[in-house]
Design a protein around this motif. Structure first.
Motif, mmCIF file in Angstrom:
data_model
loop_
_atom_site.group_PDB
_atom_site.id
_atom_site.type_symbol
_atom_site.label_atom_id
_atom_site.label_comp_id
_atom_site.label_asym_id
_atom_site.label_seq_id
_atom_site.Cartn_x
_atom_site.Cartn_y
_atom_site.Cartn_z
ATOM 1 N N LYS A 97 2.920 9.336 -10.192
ATOM 2 C CA LYS A 97 2.131 9.483 -11.419
ATOM 3 C C LYS A 97 1.410 10.827 -11.452
ATOM 4 N N ARG A 98 0.891 11.211 -10.294
ATOM 5 C CA ARG A 98 0.226 12.518 -10.232
ATOM 6 C C ARG A 98 1.215 13.650 -10.483
ATOM 7 N N GLN A 99 2.433 13.507 -9.913
ATOM 8 C CA GLN A 99 3.446 14.531 -10.159
ATOM 9 C C GLN A 99 3.857 14.563 -11.631
ATOM 10 N N ILE B 120 3.638 5.341 -5.778
ATOM 11 C CA ILE B 120 3.524 5.297 -7.244
ATOM 12 C C ILE B 120 2.420 6.230 -7.721
ATOM 13 N N SER B 121 1.296 6.236 -7.009
ATOM 14 C CA SER B 121 0.201 7.146 -7.386
ATOM 15 C C SER B 121 0.641 8.599 -7.276
ATOM 16 N N GLU B 122 1.385 8.900 -6.225
ATOM 17 C CA GLU B 122 1.869 10.274 -6.062
ATOM 18 C C GLU B 122 2.846 10.658 -7.175
ATOM 19 N N LYS C 264 1.994 13.676 -14.150
ATOM 20 C CA LYS C 264 0.886 14.274 -14.890
ATOM 21 C C LYS C 264 0.862 15.797 -14.714
ATOM 22 N N ASN D 224 0.824 -1.211 0.000
ATOM 23 C CA ASN D 224 0.000 0.000 0.000
ATOM 24 C C ASN D 224 0.858 1.261 0.000
ATOM 25 N N SER D 225 1.964 1.206 0.756
ATOM 26 C CA SER D 225 2.866 2.362 0.775
ATOM 27 C C SER D 225 3.475 2.603 -0.603
ATOM 28 N N TYR D 226 3.935 1.505 -1.217
ATOM 29 C CA TYR D 226 4.480 1.639 -2.570
ATOM 30 C C TYR D 226 3.413 2.092 -3.555
ATOM 31 N N GLY D 227 2.175 1.595 -3.356
ATOM 32 C CA GLY D 227 1.091 2.020 -4.248
ATOM 33 C C GLY D 227 0.798 3.503 -4.126
ATOM 34 N N ARG D 228 0.770 3.974 -2.862
ATOM 35 C CA ARG D 228 0.551 5.410 -2.675
ATOM 36 C C ARG D 228 1.701 6.222 -3.257
#
Length: 663
Positions: A626-628, A622-624, A630, A616-620
């Motif tokens: 990806k958002r950066q 990675i999402s962060e 984008k 979950n930490s790695y997922g968050r």
């Protein structure tokens, strides 16, 4: 043809004295003739130095030659290259052989060093084994118990000594691999406060304000309060990298040592058990011809050894009677016996099922009772409610084995076989009730396995009732250990000693009703195995539990010893010590296997929680990222558009300014 032999009266002296030795026909002496007889071959088993037949009586020249030949034979035998212990000679001849070999080696030099070490190594091993046997505690006490109460009773105290050694080793390992690294890396932090970032992190086990004495006593017996956040339980140890590794390694090291030592003890008694239980090999020859120890010294040792042999012979006679009765049954009688056994086994299964349901009910109902205001305001009632599962398990373990002992003689088995069936049923009762308790706690922790339930949705487990579920499991095992010791102490002081006084001072009807007490080996052994299984289950959640169990077993040894010698009499019906020496460690292995299930499941569940949290930490992250990315892309597009717009505006303004200039 051969000459007729006649009796010569001149060959015999007066009064029929033995004649002087004379040469046999054909030139052979009487000694040489006698030496050729088959019976003379047995002399070599008497060792060198035993002269042939008739040698001592001869005085002539042939006798002298015979003695010289015998001396040469003695010297040749003394030069036998085989080790002294392999020669079929008496001890005096072996010593002479060993001294002769030593003199030859001195004459030839120091001798081969390899041969010297080859002889020295077995001797060192034997001396080491003898030294270890002498260092074993309570050796004389166990011998005395075996002589007065039989080998079965002795096997209980031997098993108790073995379990004491296991717990002592486990305590040392836990202290070196868990406690020491915890303090070397710095003082452990306190429980997480309410300001923790995670909604599941806050945890405050300490009692606020002035604590009364009943509350302190309640905390001591239940493991709560000041003990809940202490090195006694799992929650105390901080989540440090190296500490987590040593903590897990200590669990595996303790389990491996217990497994190896228990296997060694079980296998060492396997040969005796197979010999004793085999119908073709079982006989009285071992007890009559091989059971006596000729190295005994002192009247007390001799008397104790006689008692041990007496008990073994008594077991053989009892079981021989049962075997003869079983062999004389008709087909109808055999069918009746099997029908009775089937019905009794159905009754046993029904009793076990009722006991397991009662344990499950008591564990689940405890949570509801703890929430009542009356229970919260009364410390004694709160203590009873907290101990409700332990009390119910102890009552069941006390009542049902007594029922099993009443059922076993009705099945028509031998005494040793009855002991085995009583042990199997009692083991299943005790260990399965422990598993039912763990299953009930698991249902409370995980909301019955429903991760989407209201109480378990936020943290993945019932965080409101069980903020640190590992410590809660350790507390349950701690309470089982304490209550088992207290109940045994109360039984000894409040039942067994008063019963002995009644039997001694009231020889009338009251004394006959009280009856004579016997040391019930199966019940006592199963109590040890149950207590050790509780420690193995709880040692992961309560690291200091083996140390507490070491103190408990040490006190228990002297308590049972006093009880045995002052309140009990020798058992009227005994069983083989070989059965106990093999079967008891085998049941102990079963307890070790059962204890591994919740421990390894908990380790797997901690690992899985860590893996999920890490994922979950790695997922968050990675999402962060990806958002950066984008956002950066949008920023680049925006900047590019602004650059194009500014370039276009600048070009337009330049052209307009050129148009405004007059030609």
């Amino acid at each position: 043809m051969e000459e007729n032999r006649t009796w010569d009266p001149d060959a015999w002296g007066p009064s029929g004295e033995q004649p002087a030795p004379q040469k046999a026909r054909g030139g052979q002496s009487l000694a040489s003739v006698l030496h050729q007889l088959p019976s003379a071959a047995t002399l070599r088993y008497r060792g060198p130095g035993v002269l042939p037949w008739g040698t001592l009586e001869e005085e002539d020249e042939d006798g002298e030659r015979s003695r010289q030949a015998s001396a040469e034979a003695i010297q040749s035998e003394l030069r036998d290259p085989r080790p002294s212990q392999e020669l079929p000679w008496p001890m005096r001849a072996r010593r002479a052989h060993r001294k002769s070999r030593a003199r030859e080696q001195v004459a030839l030099g120091s001798g081969p060093r390899t041969a010297h070490w080859a002889r020295l190594l077995p001797r060192s091993k034997e001396k080491m084994k003898e030294g270890l046997r002498r260092l074993q505690p309570w050796a004389w006490t166990l011998k005395r118990i075996g002589g007065q109460f039989g080998g079965g009773t002795e096997s209980y105290f031997s098993l108790l000594r073995f379990l004491l050694l296991l717990n002592l080793l486990a305590s040392v390992l836990q202290a070196c691999m868990t406690l020491l690294p915890t303090w070397l890396e710095g003082a452990p932090p306190g429980p997480p406060g309410p300001g923790s970032s995670s909604p599941c992190g806050s945890y405050s086990p300490h009692t606020q304000g002035l604590v009364s004495f009943p509350t302190q006593l309640f905390n001591l017996l239940s493991g709560e309060g000041y003990l809940e956040w202490s090195p006694l339980f799992y929650g105390f140890y901080p989540p440090r990298k190296y500490l987590a590794v040593t903590y897990l390694c200590s669990v595996f090291a303790v389990s491996l040592i217990c497994l190896l030592l228990t296997l060694h003890r079980s296998v060492s008694g396997l040969k005796q058990t197979l010999l004793a239980e085999s119908g073709a090999l079982t006989s009285y020859s071992h007890q009559v011809f091989s059971a006596w120890d000729f190295g005994l010294r002192g009247d007390e040792n001799v008397r104790l050894r006689q008692g041990i042999i007496l008990y073994e012979l008594q077991v053989e006679l009892e079981e021989a009677v049962v075997r003869r009765q079983a062999a004389a049954r008709t087909l109808g009688q055999q069918a009746k016996v099997w029908l009775v056994r089937a019905l009794l086994n159905l009754l046993v299964l029904a009793l076990l099922a009722a006991a397991f349901y009662g344990v499950y009910w008591a564990t689940g109902y405890t949570v509801e009772l703890q929430e009542m205001s009356l229970v919260q305001q009364t410390p004694l009632l709160k203590l009873v409610v907290n101990y409700l599962p332990s009390i119910f398990i102890s009552v069941v373990n006390f009542v049902l084995p007594f029922v099993f002992k009443l059922i076993a003689p009705l099945e028509g088995y031998t005494r040793s076989r009855q002991i085995v069936f009583i042990l199997l049923r009692t083991v299943f009762l005790r260990l399965a009730s422990l598993l039912v308790l763990l299953f009930s706690l698991w249902s409370q922790i995980t909301c019955g396995g429903d991760a989407q339930a209201e109480d378990c949705k936020t943290c993945g487990y019932n965080y409101k009732e069980l903020p640190c579920w590992e410590t809660r499991l350790g507390q349950e095992m701690y309470k089982l250990l304490i209550f088992d010791f207290l109940s045994g102490l109360a039984l000894t002081l409040l039942v067994q000693f008063p019963r002995k006084l009644v039997c001694g001072f009231c020889p009338g009807a009251l004394g006959r009703v009280a009856g004579t007490q016997e040391f019930q080996v199966p019940d006592e052994v199963l109590g040890l195995i149950y207590a050790q299984t509780v420690v193995w289950v709880g040692s992961f959640f309560c690291p200091l539990l083996p140390l507490l169990n070491t103190v408990k077993f040490l006190l228990l040894f002297y308590l049972k010893k006093v009880t045995l010698f002052f309140t009990c009499s020798p058992a009227s019906r005994t069983f083989r010590a070989s059965t106990a020496n093999f079967f008891f460690p085998l049941v102990l292995l079963l307890g070790l296997a059962i204890s591994a299930v919740p421990v390894f499941y908990s380790i797997f569940h901690i690992l899985m929680a860590y893996t999920v949290a890490l994922a979950n930490s790695y997922g968050r992250l990675i999402s962060e990222l990806k958002r950066q990315i984008k956002t950066e892309a949008q920023n680049k597009v925006f900047l590019a558009q602004r650059t194009v717009a500014m370039s276009s505006a600048k070009g337009t303004s330049t052209s307009v300014s050129r148009d405004d200039v007059p030609p």
